[in-house]
Design a protein around this motif. Structure first.
Motif, PDB file in Angstrom:
ATOM      1  N   VAL A  16     -55.593  -5.768  21.714  1.00 58.18           N
ATOM      2  CA  VAL A  16     -56.147  -5.905  20.366  1.00 58.18           C
ATOM      3  C   VAL A  16     -55.120  -6.625  19.510  1.00 58.18           C
ATOM      4  CG1 VAL A  16     -57.049  -4.709  18.348  1.00 58.18           C
ATOM      5  CG2 VAL A  16     -57.458  -3.778  20.639  1.00 58.18           C
ATOM      6  N   ALA A  17     -55.537  -7.651  18.787  1.00 65.12           N
ATOM      7  CA  ALA A  17     -54.615  -8.435  17.970  1.00 65.12           C
ATOM      8  C   ALA A  17     -55.125  -8.536  16.541  1.00 65.12           C
ATOM      9  CB  ALA A  17     -54.434  -9.834  18.560  1.00 65.12           C
ATOM     10  N   VAL A  18     -54.169  -8.607  15.612  1.00 65.27           N
ATOM     11  CA  VAL A  18     -54.482  -8.821  14.213  1.00 65.27           C
ATOM     12  C   VAL A  18     -53.456  -9.799  13.648  1.00 65.27           C
ATOM     13  CG1 VAL A  18     -53.164  -6.778  13.533  1.00 65.27           C
ATOM     14  CG2 VAL A  18     -54.854  -7.745  11.965  1.00 65.27           C
ATOM     15  N   GLN A  19     -53.905 -10.734  12.857  1.00 68.71           N
ATOM     16  CA  GLN A  19     -53.021 -11.727  12.261  1.00 68.71           C
ATOM     17  C   GLN A  19     -52.950 -11.488  10.756  1.00 68.71           C
ATOM     18  OE1 GLN A  19     -54.186 -15.779  12.956  1.00 68.71           O
ATOM     19  NE2 GLN A  19     -52.191 -16.616  12.386  1.00 68.71           N
ATOM     20  N   THR A  20     -51.810 -11.001  10.292  1.00 72.60           N
ATOM     21  CA  THR A  20     -51.627 -10.692   8.887  1.00 72.60           C
ATOM     22  C   THR A  20     -50.137 -10.567   8.575  1.00 72.60           C
ATOM     23  OG1 THR A  20     -52.109  -9.095   7.125  1.00 72.60           O
ATOM     24  CG2 THR A  20     -51.833  -8.212   9.340  1.00 72.60           C
ATOM     25  N   SER A  77     -50.108   2.861   7.596  1.00 73.15           N
ATOM     26  CA  SER A  77     -50.550   4.235   7.861  1.00 73.15           C
ATOM     27  C   SER A  77     -51.894   4.241   8.576  1.00 73.15           C
ATOM     28  CB  SER A  77     -50.633   5.016   6.546  1.00 73.15           C
ATOM     29  OG  SER A  77     -49.366   5.112   5.933  1.00 73.15           O
ATOM     30  N   ASN A  78     -52.794   3.338   8.157  1.00 75.10           N
ATOM     31  CA  ASN A  78     -54.083   3.231   8.849  1.00 75.10           C
ATOM     32  C   ASN A  78     -53.908   2.723  10.279  1.00 75.10           C
ATOM     33  OD1 ASN A  78     -55.525   4.095   6.619  1.00 75.10           O
ATOM     34  ND2 ASN A  78     -55.846   2.019   5.827  1.00 75.10           N
ATOM     35  N   TYR A  79     -52.912   1.848  10.472  1.00 69.25           N
ATOM     36  CA  TYR A  79     -52.633   1.327  11.811  1.00 69.25           C
ATOM     37  C   TYR A  79     -52.126   2.437  12.733  1.00 69.25           C
ATOM     38  CZ  TYR A  79     -51.475  -2.428  15.106  1.00 69.25           C
ATOM     39  OH  TYR A  79     -51.427  -3.260  16.199  1.00 69.25           O
ATOM     40  N   ILE A  80     -51.296   3.323  12.176  1.00 74.18           N
ATOM     41  CA  ILE A  80     -50.832   4.484  12.947  1.00 74.18           C
ATOM     42  C   ILE A  80     -52.010   5.383  13.293  1.00 74.18           C
ATOM     43  CG2 ILE A  80     -49.420   6.569  12.859  1.00 74.18           C
ATOM     44  CD1 ILE A  80     -47.436   5.059  11.111  1.00 74.18           C
ATOM     45  N   SER A  81     -52.894   5.623  12.312  1.00 73.16           N
ATOM     46  CA  SER A  81     -54.077   6.458  12.565  1.00 73.16           C
ATOM     47  C   SER A  81     -54.982   5.826  13.615  1.00 73.16           C
ATOM     48  CB  SER A  81     -54.848   6.671  11.256  1.00 73.16           C
ATOM     49  OG  SER A  81     -54.040   7.302  10.289  1.00 73.16           O
ATOM     50  N   THR A 112     -48.701 -12.508  14.025  1.00 65.73           N
ATOM     51  CA  THR A 112     -49.696 -11.865  14.880  1.00 65.73           C
ATOM     52  C   THR A 112     -49.088 -10.625  15.521  1.00 65.73           C
ATOM     53  OG1 THR A 112     -50.703 -14.000  15.356  1.00 65.73           O
ATOM     54  CG2 THR A 112     -51.277 -12.188  16.816  1.00 65.73           C
ATOM     55  N   TRP A 113     -49.846  -9.513  15.497  1.00 66.34           N
ATOM     56  CA  TRP A 113     -49.360  -8.237  16.012  1.00 66.34           C
ATOM     57  C   TRP A 113     -50.332  -7.731  17.067  1.00 66.34           C
ATOM     58  CZ3 TRP A 113     -44.745  -7.631  13.599  1.00 66.34           C
ATOM     59  CH2 TRP A 113     -44.583  -8.304  12.383  1.00 66.34           C
ATOM     60  N   LEU A 114     -49.790  -7.256  18.172  1.00 65.26           N
ATOM     61  CA  LEU A 114     -50.613  -6.859  19.319  1.00 65.26           C
ATOM     62  C   LEU A 114     -50.581  -5.353  19.543  1.00 65.26           C
ATOM     63  CD1 LEU A 114     -49.773  -9.577  22.014  1.00 65.26           C
ATOM     64  CD2 LEU A 114     -51.608  -9.570  20.324  1.00 65.26           C
ATOM     65  N   MET A 115     -51.667  -4.879  20.119  1.00 67.60           N
ATOM     66  CA  MET A 115     -51.768  -3.491  20.579  1.00 67.60           C
ATOM     67  C   MET A 115     -52.348  -3.526  21.984  1.00 67.60           C
ATOM     68  SD  MET A 115     -54.112  -0.327  19.163  1.00 67.60           S
ATOM     69  CE  MET A 115     -53.317  -0.307  17.567  1.00 67.60           C
ATOM     70  N   ALA A 116     -51.653  -2.920  22.950  1.00 66.63           N
ATOM     71  CA  ALA A 116     -52.094  -2.901  24.339  1.00 66.63           C
ATOM     72  C   ALA A 116     -52.642  -1.518  24.684  1.00 66.63           C
ATOM     73  CB  ALA A 116     -50.942  -3.259  25.270  1.00 66.63           C
ATOM     74  N   VAL A 117     -53.885  -1.478  25.170  1.00 63.93           N
ATOM     75  CA  VAL A 117     -54.557  -0.223  25.517  1.00 63.93           C
ATOM     76  C   VAL A 117     -54.793  -0.209  27.018  1.00 63.93           C
ATOM     77  CG1 VAL A 117     -56.540   1.260  25.095  1.00 63.93           C
ATOM     78  CG2 VAL A 117     -55.685  -0.224  23.264  1.00 63.93           C
ATOM     79  N   ASN A 118     -54.230   0.773  27.700  1.00 61.95           N
ATOM     80  CA  ASN A 118     -54.377   0.885  29.152  1.00 61.95           C
ATOM     81  C   ASN A 118     -55.509   1.858  29.461  1.00 61.95           C
ATOM     82  OD1 ASN A 118     -53.712   0.374  31.847  1.00 61.95           O
ATOM     83  ND2 ASN A 118     -52.501   2.238  31.970  1.00 61.95           N
ATOM     84  N   VAL A 119     -56.545   1.372  30.164  1.00 59.61           N
ATOM     85  CA  VAL A 119     -57.716   2.175  30.496  1.00 59.61           C
ATOM     86  C   VAL A 119     -57.592   2.685  31.932  1.00 59.61           C
ATOM     87  CG1 VAL A 119     -60.243   2.197  30.620  1.00 59.61           C
ATOM     88  CG2 VAL A 119     -59.088   0.766  28.932  1.00 59.61           C
ATOM     89  N   ASN A 120     -58.018   3.916  32.149  1.00 56.57           N
ATOM     90  CA  ASN A 120     -57.954   4.532  33.476  1.00 56.57           C
ATOM     91  C   ASN A 120     -58.716   3.698  34.503  1.00 56.57           C
ATOM     92  OD1 ASN A 120     -59.381   6.541  35.577  1.00 56.57           O
ATOM     93  ND2 ASN A 120     -57.383   7.376  34.990  1.00 56.57           N
ATOM     94  N   GLY A 145     -60.403  -2.760  10.757  1.00 56.98           N
ATOM     95  CA  GLY A 145     -60.456  -4.089  10.157  1.00 56.98           C
ATOM     96  C   GLY A 145     -61.276  -4.120   8.887  1.00 56.98           C
ATOM     97  N   LEU A 146     -62.410  -3.395   8.865  1.00 60.88           N
ATOM     98  CA  LEU A 146     -63.242  -3.366   7.667  1.00 60.88           C
ATOM     99  C   LEU A 146     -62.556  -2.652   6.515  1.00 60.88           C
ATOM    100  CD1 LEU A 146     -66.760  -2.594   9.247  1.00 60.88           C
ATOM    101  CD2 LEU A 146     -65.982  -4.753   8.249  1.00 60.88           C
TER     102      LEU A 146
END
Length: 322
Positions: free
Chosen positions: A35-39, A49-53, A125-133, A157-158
């Protein structure tokens, strides 16, 4: 539906062997959703704080094993007692003010390890990597997992007015399986509706139209039931089978009905007309249907398959008149 990662090349292919060697050395990324967001406002207190949540919410999604993002980044520091390095979190789990976030930001951006891995300073740009089983990825449960992840990310995002981006095989494979199921149903219903209109225009009879569609629909049900009976899963390729049954079956109904009407006008006897219809059209239709799938990749599949069927019919019956 098939949710397995299908191998499409032989196991002795050099490219396949190179891929296996790469995966053995560096691991398999087939279960990683990015998941990526550019900001340039990520480290503002409300957004961060919302990103942590968001990270914590994704961790709770069934099927998610680990999440790697900026708030979960760690730093290695030397323990003053044991003189050994230990891992410490760069950011607090619940930052109380902007100063704590700015302090963690300075440490995070000062570590070259994360540059190009979790962020790109040139594009913000900031990334989040999610590992799925892995077991979830190879089952229908991955649809629920991926939808839950994307829903949480879209809500983030909204709330913050940010555009979110996705990538990774879990998303691609899930979208592919969903599209196959949706398009198979759509094409099947569309082909049935189209041929229903054609039959109604040709024969001007609702009973004839319903009879022909009934025969073909029963064939589709038997086709799908046989696939399930022998444990064949629906893939991108064999999802076309029920559609082909409709496309091939409806013209057969037209052939048989036309021949029956012609024979009935000549004989005036329904029983004799049925026998004549079967004698004339049975074998040629059988071989047309056998050769139609084999010739579907040719330039002129209809001409080729019909020609093969007619030639075989003439050879077997000795009837060269039709």
């Amino acid at each position: 539906m098939s949710y397995d990662f299908t191998r499409t090349i032989p196991i002795d292919n050099p490219k396949y062997l190179a891929n296996q060697a790469f995966r053995q050395k560096f691991g398999d990324d087939g279960n990683l959703l990015v998941v990526a967001v550019q900001t340039d406002k990520l480290f503002q207190k409300d957004i961060f704080s919302n990103y942590i949540s968001l990270t914590e919410e994704i961790k709770k999604v069934p099927g998610v094993e680990t999440v790697l993002s900026v708030p979960q980044a760690i730093n290695l520091v030397k323990d003053s007692i044991t003189q050994k390095p230990r891992a410490v979190n760069i950011f607090p789990a619940h930052p109380s003010d902007q100063a704590e976030i700015d302090s963690g930001k300075a440490v995070f951006l000062g570590l070259p390890f994360y540059k190009g891995l979790l962020y790109n300073p040139e594009t913000s740009t900031w990334l989040m990597a999610v590992n799925v089983n892995k077991d979830v990825m190879n089952s229908a449960g991955r649809i629920v997992t991926v939808k839950a992840i994307t829903k949480a990310v879209d809500n983030f995002g909204l709330r913050n007015g940010l555009e979110m981006h996705y990538s990774g095989l879990p998303l691609i494979r899930t979208n592919m399986a969903t599209k196959v199921a949706r398009e198979t149903t759509g094409f099947l219903l569309g082909s049935v509706l189209l041929y229903a209109i054609i039959l109604l225009l040709f024969f001007r009879s609702f009973s004839t139209m319903l009879l022909s569609l009934g025969v073909v629909i029963v064939g589709v049900l038997f086709c799908m039931g046989t696939m399930d009976l022998f444990d064949y899963k629906i893939t991108l390729l064999n999802a076309l089978t029920p559609i082909l049954v409709v496309v091939i079956g409806i013209p057969n109904c037209i052939y048989f009905l036309n021949k029956y009407h012609t024979a009935y006008q000549e004989t005036g006897d329904k029983h004799q007309a049925l026998l004549e219809m079967i004698r004339r059209m049975g074998i040629v239709t059988l071989f047309c249907n056998i050769s139609a799938p084999c010739s579907s990749s040719g330039d002129r599949p209809l001409t080729y398959s019909t020609g093969v069927g007619l030639a075989l019919h003439a050879f077997i019956t000795g009837d060269h008149g039709e």
